[in-house]
Motif scaffolding. Structure first.
Motif, PDB file in Angstrom:
ATOM      1  N   ASP A 220       0.827  -1.208   0.000  1.00  0.00           N
ATOM      2  CA  ASP A 220       0.000   0.000   0.000  1.00  0.00           C
ATOM      3  C   ASP A 220       0.865   1.263   0.000  1.00  0.00           C
ATOM      4  O   ASP A 220       0.543   2.243  -0.674  1.00  0.00           O
ATOM      5  CB  ASP A 220      -0.937  -0.001   1.209  1.00  0.00           C
ATOM      6  CG  ASP A 220      -2.158  -0.878   0.997  1.00  0.00           C
ATOM      7  OD1 ASP A 220      -2.607  -0.983  -0.156  1.00  0.00           O
ATOM      8  OD2 ASP A 220      -2.649  -1.468   1.971  1.00  0.00           O
ATOM      9  N   ARG A 221       1.970   1.240   0.759  1.00  0.00           N
ATOM     10  CA  ARG A 221       2.849   2.405   0.742  1.00  0.00           C
ATOM     11  C   ARG A 221       3.454   2.601  -0.644  1.00  0.00           C
ATOM     12  O   ARG A 221       3.572   3.720  -1.140  1.00  0.00           O
ATOM     13  CB  ARG A 221       3.971   2.243   1.771  1.00  0.00           C
ATOM     14  CG  ARG A 221       4.714   3.551   2.043  1.00  0.00           C
ATOM     15  CD  ARG A 221       5.932   3.327   2.905  1.00  0.00           C
ATOM     16  NE  ARG A 221       7.025   2.775   2.117  1.00  0.00           N
ATOM     17  CZ  ARG A 221       7.896   1.882   2.561  1.00  0.00           C
ATOM     18  NH1 ARG A 221       7.786   1.402   3.780  1.00  0.00           N
ATOM     19  NH2 ARG A 221       8.861   1.444   1.788  1.00  0.00           N
ATOM     20  N   ASP A 225      -1.115   4.545  -1.014  1.00  0.00           N
ATOM     21  CA  ASP A 225      -2.259   4.540  -0.092  1.00  0.00           C
ATOM     22  C   ASP A 225      -1.707   4.467   1.329  1.00  0.00           C
ATOM     23  O   ASP A 225      -1.655   3.391   1.946  1.00  0.00           O
ATOM     24  CB  ASP A 225      -3.174   3.351  -0.384  1.00  0.00           C
ATOM     25  CG  ASP A 225      -4.506   3.446   0.360  1.00  0.00           C
ATOM     26  OD1 ASP A 225      -4.597   4.251   1.304  1.00  0.00           O
ATOM     27  OD2 ASP A 225      -5.439   2.699   0.003  1.00  0.00           O
ATOM     28  N   ALA A 227      -2.773   5.651   4.250  1.00  0.00           N
ATOM     29  CA  ALA A 227      -3.693   5.330   5.349  1.00  0.00           C
ATOM     30  C   ALA A 227      -3.874   3.819   5.465  1.00  0.00           C
ATOM     31  O   ALA A 227      -3.809   3.253   6.571  1.00  0.00           O
ATOM     32  CB  ALA A 227      -5.031   6.011   5.115  1.00  0.00           C
ATOM     33  N   ALA A 228      -4.090   3.161   4.330  1.00  0.00           N
ATOM     34  CA  ALA A 228      -4.252   1.697   4.351  1.00  0.00           C
ATOM     35  C   ALA A 228      -2.962   1.028   4.806  1.00  0.00           C
ATOM     36  O   ALA A 228      -2.984   0.032   5.540  1.00  0.00           O
ATOM     37  CB  ALA A 228      -4.654   1.193   2.971  1.00  0.00           C
ATOM     38  N   GLY A 230      -0.813   2.190   6.923  1.00  0.00           N
ATOM     39  CA  GLY A 230      -0.746   2.321   8.372  1.00  0.00           C
ATOM     40  C   GLY A 230      -1.612   1.293   9.080  1.00  0.00           C
ATOM     41  O   GLY A 230      -1.212   0.735  10.112  1.00  0.00           O
ATOM     42  N   ASP A 231      -2.800   1.011   8.546  1.00  0.00           N
ATOM     43  CA  ASP A 231      -3.683   0.015   9.147  1.00  0.00           C
ATOM     44  C   ASP A 231      -3.045  -1.372   9.121  1.00  0.00           C
ATOM     45  O   ASP A 231      -3.094  -2.115  10.113  1.00  0.00           O
ATOM     46  CB  ASP A 231      -5.023  -0.015   8.408  1.00  0.00           C
ATOM     47  CG  ASP A 231      -5.853   1.246   8.645  1.00  0.00           C
ATOM     48  OD1 ASP A 231      -5.604   1.928   9.661  1.00  0.00           O
ATOM     49  OD2 ASP A 231      -6.729   1.537   7.810  1.00  0.00           O
ATOM     50  N   ASP A 262       5.872   6.985   8.274  1.00  0.00           N
ATOM     51  CA  ASP A 262       5.767   8.280   8.948  1.00  0.00           C
ATOM     52  C   ASP A 262       6.576   9.348   8.216  1.00  0.00           C
ATOM     53  O   ASP A 262       6.151  10.508   8.116  1.00  0.00           O
ATOM     54  CB  ASP A 262       6.251   8.154  10.395  1.00  0.00           C
ATOM     55  CG  ASP A 262       5.245   7.459  11.300  1.00  0.00           C
ATOM     56  OD1 ASP A 262       4.038   7.594  11.042  1.00  0.00           O
ATOM     57  OD2 ASP A 262       5.667   6.778  12.246  1.00  0.00           O
ATOM     58  N   LEU A 265       4.651  10.547   5.388  1.00  0.00           N
ATOM     59  CA  LEU A 265       3.528  11.376   5.829  1.00  0.00           C
ATOM     60  C   LEU A 265       3.986  12.738   6.341  1.00  0.00           C
ATOM     61  O   LEU A 265       3.164  13.540   6.795  1.00  0.00           O
ATOM     62  CB  LEU A 265       2.748  10.647   6.931  1.00  0.00           C
ATOM     63  CG  LEU A 265       1.910   9.439   6.482  1.00  0.00           C
ATOM     64  CD1 LEU A 265       1.464   8.625   7.685  1.00  0.00           C
ATOM     65  CD2 LEU A 265       0.701   9.912   5.683  1.00  0.00           C
TER      66      LEU A 265
END
Length: 433
Positions: A220-221, A225, A227-228, A230-231, A262, A265
């Protein structure tokens, strides 16, 4: 004598890997020369090695080599004895054990040779489990042979499903996903990882669940994506925490991925904290110096991006020293590539010394060709910025050839974009003249 001179006298032979490690670890820097951007930089090749000191410290290395060779011979004799007793699965296990010994000391091609012998024997058995458990696929991926690795994992998947071996099917699916991930084949990677997740959830295997969630977070990174991502990383960490410290290196890898997330982000504080926590985990139980170096490199890159130059250089120096003392020369290749790239961003032409050292190490080492290609790619980009268009094109073309041979189409496209940019710059320069 300089280390670079000594390395030129050392053939690139598997048997001499321990000697190469001793050569690097026994080298001494000139403390009068300042490390980093404040003065001339002393790469490992410019350090000094004293032949007499090398000879005096050779006895423990020779003892280790003798012990290692003895263990390999013992594994072979055990395989013969098992075969003589008609215990072919036991013979496969003994051969796989020899491969693991070689892999543990970083001799990947030698490990692959043992695994191939084990696989050839396992393929003759009616019981398919020994073939499933033969570790060919992940070594192929470690060597950058992604297509070959995928073929082995595909075979393992078919056999695992036929034998109702759920753990084997999960591992094969993750391997296929990783082969696709490394080639930036995102839909294929997601399909395989998702399949592995479904299978693992049915079996409630905490460690495998954490591993699959980690891989999905990386995917995902890679696709943006965050946020996904991170989940997935949060769930991976939760699974590993439930193992009560039994997955220290797995936890370190997840925290390293969290640090990179992080950083992406724009949260340098939490990123640095995640990297430092990862370093604490990596030193629990059995220390993995290669992973330690990789995490320190990520932390140094973060510090550089946030303008904390002195701290970044100190972290880079610690990573370099660890790579030297732990016989992790591939870590040195990555460190020098990053330093060269940094100098290029600063318009500092002296950055070429880092790339030349990285290339010299690549030539002296056995390792994944993809890492060589990344050095050539970065050096080509550096030469575009700091002069030398002909050299830039030569290095970029070399990188493109390796990426193409590995089926890494996304990387081929990036190199070709750089080549087009180089051509445009050259044309513009010619017109201006």
């Amino acid at each position: 004598m300089r280390v670079e001179q000594a390395l030129r006298l050392l053939p690139n032979l598997e048997a001499l890997m321990p000697l190469r490690g001793l050569l690097l670890s026994s080298a001494r820097p000139d403390e009068r020369v300042q490390w980093g951007s404040g003065g001339p930089y002393l790469t490992v090749g410019k350090r000094d090695v004293e032949p007499g000191e090398l000879a005096r410290t050779m006895a423990p290395v020779l003892a280790f080599v003798a012990q290692h060779i003895g263990a390999l011979y013992g594994a072979y004799v055990e395989a013969l004895e098992r075969q003589e007793r008609n215990d072919a699965p036991g013979a496969v296990t003994a051969l796989v054990g020899a491969g693991r010994l070689e892999e543990h000391v970083g001799r990947l091609s030698q490990a692959q040779a043992w695994y191939e012998v084990a696989l050839a024997l396992a393929e003759t058995l009616q019981d398919r489990r020994p073939e499933v458990e033969t570790l060919i696929g992940h070594v192929c991926l470690a060597l950058g042979n992604y297509s070959e690795g995928a073929r082995h994992y595909q075979r393992a998947l078919v056999l695992s499903e036929a034998e109702f071996n759920q753990a084997g099917a999960v591992d094969a699916s993750v391997g296929l996903g990783t082969a696709a991930f490394e080639r930036a084949e995102w839909p294929g990677a997601r399909a395989w990882y998702s399949r592995a997740l479904r299978l693992t959830e049915a079996g409630n295997d905490g460690r495998r669940l954490g591993l699959v969630e980690h891989r999905l977070g990386l995917l995902d990174r890679g696709q943006g994506d965050l946020a996904a991502a991170g989940d997935h990383l949060r769930r991976a960490r939760e699974y590993f925490e439930k193992l009560n410290g039994g997955a220290a290196l797995d936890m370190a890898r997840v925290l390293d991925a969290q640090g990179e997330l992080d950083a992406a982000l724009g949260r340098p504080g939490p990123a640095a904290a995640a990297f430092r926590e990862a370093l604490a985990w990596v030193r629990r139980d059995e220390h993995d110096p290669g992973l330690d170096v990789a995490i320190r490199l990520h932390l140094a890159e973060l510090l550089l991006e946030t303008g904390r130059w002195l701290e970044a250089e100190e972290e880079m120096r610690r990573a370099e020293q660890l790579a030297i003392t732990s016989n992790e020369p591939r870590g040195l290749v990555r460190i020098y590539t990053v330093l060269g790239t940094l100098r290029g961003r600063q318009g500092d032409e002296t950055g070429f010394v880092f790339f030349e050292q990285a290339i010299a190490l690549c030539r002296a080492l056995e390792g994944p060709l993809v890492e060589d290609a990344r050095v050539y790619h970065a050096y080509g980009l550096f030469r575009q910025v700091c002069g030398g268009p002909d050299e830039a094109r030569a290095y970029l073309e070399r990188a493109r050839g390796i990426f193409r041979s590995l089926g890494m189409d996304a990387d081929v496209e990036r190199v070709e974009a750089a080549l087009r940019n180089s051509h445009g710059v050259n044309t513009a320069a010619g017109g201006a003249g």
